[in-house]
Design an enzyme around this catalytic site. Structure first.
Site, PDB file in Angstrom:
ATOM      1  N   ASP A  59     -26.162   1.228  34.632  1.00  0.00           N
ATOM      2  CA  ASP A  59     -26.617   1.006  33.585  1.00  0.00           C
ATOM      3  C   ASP A  59     -27.648   2.083  33.190  1.00  0.00           C
ATOM      4  O   ASP A  59     -28.638   1.920  32.682  1.00  0.00           O
ATOM      5  CB  ASP A  59     -27.360  -0.422  32.956  1.00  0.00           C
ATOM      6  CG  ASP A  59     -26.460  -1.439  33.416  1.00  0.00           C
ATOM      7  OD1 ASP A  59     -25.330  -1.525  33.140  1.00  0.00           O
ATOM      8  OD2 ASP A  59     -27.060  -2.872  33.839  1.00  0.00           O
ATOM      9  N   GLU A 232     -20.492  -3.806  24.696  1.00  0.00           N
ATOM     10  CA  GLU A 232     -21.924  -3.701  24.948  1.00  0.00           C
ATOM     11  C   GLU A 232     -22.321  -2.489  25.316  1.00  0.00           C
ATOM     12  O   GLU A 232     -21.620  -1.480  25.358  1.00  0.00           O
ATOM     13  CB  GLU A 232     -22.143  -4.676  26.150  1.00  0.00           C
ATOM     14  CG  GLU A 232     -21.275  -4.464  27.344  1.00  0.00           C
ATOM     15  CD  GLU A 232     -21.380  -5.769  28.491  1.00  0.00           C
ATOM     16  OE1 GLU A 232     -21.650  -6.755  28.161  1.00  0.00           O
ATOM     17  OE2 GLU A 232     -21.050  -5.390  29.711  1.00  0.00           O
TER      18      GLU A 232
END
Length: 554
Positions: A59, A232
């Site tokens: 991420d 997301e």
């Protein structure tokens, strides 16, 4: 000096008077060496290996102030939280620390390993010259942000954002002085499994308060008829007067991809860009060399001369969907085509090298740069502070490690790596599919529940342990394999040695384990199956660590 000395003496007195600290293990000469095939090829001076950060660095999010770039990653229930890196050229990074490095900033008590710090986002606001990291602690305080004027000097206490729902929050500072937060959100009327939407809020940086809930700005994904899942990791950018939002679809496995939307107004409506996805490896030939899979969760940044780059996560499998190294950080240039920021043309494989951005070619001369490719990493524990690579499990509430006399001492706590606690464990990430690691361990167990040694650790139920314990009233060297919570003792041999050297050689999904005796390494377990240390089999979101561990609850 005096105050420090006084504190130290008091601390020592406490340690001496406490009987708990009686059982200590000493560790020294930790050694790690990567041996990946994909990093063995020759590269030019103007190239770096991709991934730029290998091992469990998922991420990624990136920002820039002037010529300085900062990058953060998620860390789940490891402590300290959110590793942060600095670079001048986007390819050579130095870890400057962690964003959440004080217990009061990060409460991870009782959380499973794949809870905790989810995807963080880092942004720089030129208007108030402040850096922000916004994040979700899943199972903890939920959404919050921290800020600083200087990332080298640490970050504020968390500013809680209870009105902000969802995960993967990201801040966008518009040039009219307004600030927005976008998150990945489960809509009240979920229409299909994995249906997610991007939710927007307006935020006031002067009062640190949410001032408006602007509702859903992107629902479902690019092709709603196909029921896309897990929208997301949203990020907004303003480029040439228009607002671009990029986000991930498809979940963080084989269907993972990055998509892009555009709008003339910050609040929408956002419509899909003319090219989508802007990054994916789905459907490519499985036999391609240096295969990278599951790519997505990107963030983009411009350079001072107007070029654009993207950081994103990907995984390097050794077979099928199996990788023990977690999700890693990759870098690629972005090409703007048809009003779309394309990270990688459809059908192309993620390259195993990336060019240094033009105008930023420098040599990697500084040893402080984060190691890239196949490197050796040694720790003799000679300094007053732990190296930044070492992490523990969850938030420490007591002092159970000490650096002294050039060794690392761990108290053999009555706490185990199998429970959601803070055990006497310090680990560094496995950064290669093939590697070797070793460490000297000095320990005198007094019962079968005492253990000190090295662990190859995936999560609470999947790990391999090599070290010293008691068995049948004698000190033994043992090797245990724990698969989905079931323990198997692979090896047990009486040994009266005061010190042993634990050795590990990993090759993809297998490993050989042994001990060094009189400077000769003797492998006693060969080709042990460690595919249970893959994220795919163990489940969750983390990669494997090589840990130093002491316990009286073995």
């Amino acid at each position: 000096g005096m105050n420090h000395m006084k504190t130290y003496l008091i601390a020592s007195a406490l340690l001496i008077s406490s009987t708990v600290w009686a059982q200590q293990a000493a560790f020294d000469n930790f050694f790690y060496k990567g041996e990946d095939v994909c990093f063995a090829k020759e590269t030019e001076k103007s190239e770096r290996y991709n991934p730029i950060l290998s091992g469990f660095y998922p991420d990624p999010s990136v920002c820039r102030k002037g010529d300085d770039y900062f990058l953060v990653n998620s860390s789940f229930s490891y402590y300290p939280g959110i590793p942060i890196f600095h670079s001048r050229n986007l390819v050579d990074w130095k870890q400057i620390g962690h964003v959440l490095d004080r217990p009061e900033q990060l409460k991870l008590d009782g959380l499973g390993l794949s809870s905790g710090v989810y995807a963080p986002s880092i942004t720089y606001n030129e208007q108030n010259e402040t850096f922000y990291v916004i994040n979700t602690i899943v199972g903890g305080i939920g959404n919050f942000l921290v800020k600083t004027r200087n990332p080298f000097e640490g970050w504020s206490e968390p500013v809680r954002l209870p009105e902000v729902k969802g995960i993967d929050p990201s801040l966008f500072f518009d040039d009219d002085g307004k600030t927005y937060i976008v998150t990945s959100y489960l809509p009240k009327e979920s229409k299909w499994y994995g249906h997610r939407a991007i939710h927007m809020y307006e935020y006031d940086i002067r009062t640190d308060k949410v001032v408006a809930d602007l509702g859903i700005v992107v629902d479902g994904g690019v092709d709603v008829a196909a029921h896309p899942q897990w929208l997301e990791g949203p990020h907004i950018y303003k480029v040439a007067g228009r607002y671009y939002m990029i986000m991930a679809e498809g979940g963080t496995h084989a269907g993972h991809r990055e998509v892009a939307f555009v709008s003339d107004n910050v609040k929408g409506p956002y419509r899909p860009c003319s090219i989508n996805p802007i990054l994916s490896q789905a459907g490519l030939d499985e036999s391609r060399p240096d295969r990278v899979i599951n790519v997505g969760h990107a963030d983009m940044i411009d350079t001072p001369n107007g070029d654009w780059y993207a950081v994103f996560l990907g995984c390097r499998p050794y077979q099928d969907k199996l990788y023990n190294t977690g999700r890693e950080t990759f870098l690629l240039p972005v090409e703007w085509k048809n009003d779309t920021p394309v990270i990688l043309e459809s059908g192309k494989a993620v390259p195993s090298v990336v060019k240094v951005p033009k105008g930023m070619e420098t040599e990697r001369t500084d040893a402080a740069f984060f190691p890239n490719g196949n490197f050796e990493w040694k720790d003799s524990f000679n300094g007053p502070l732990l190296n930044k690579e070492w992490c523990m499990l969850r938030t420490p509430r007591d002092q159970w490690y000490e650096l002294r006399d050039g060794k690392l001492y761990l108290e053999a706590l009555d706490r185990t790596i199998e429970k959601p606690v803070n055990p006497a464990f310090l680990g560094r990430r496995q950064q290669h599919l093939a590697f070797q690691a070793s460490v000297d361990v000095r320990f005198q167990p007094t019962s079968a529940s005492d253990f000190a040694g090295m662990v190859l650790f995936q999560n609470e139920k999947n790990y391999v342990a090599i070290g010293l314990t008691m068995a049948d009233g004698k000190q033994n060297v043992v090797i245990e394999n724990v698969v989905d919570g079931k323990k198997e003792r692979l090896y047990q041999e009486p040994s009266s040695a005061k010190q042993i050297t634990c050795c590990l050689e990993v090759n993809n999904g297998t490993c050989s384990i042994g001990f060094k005796k009189k400077s000769r390494v003797q492998m006693v377990c060969h080709d042990v199956d460690i595919t249970h240390l893959s994220t795919h089999k163990a489940k969750g979101f983390v990669g494997s660590y090589i840990g130093l561990y002491a316990t009286s609850a073995f």
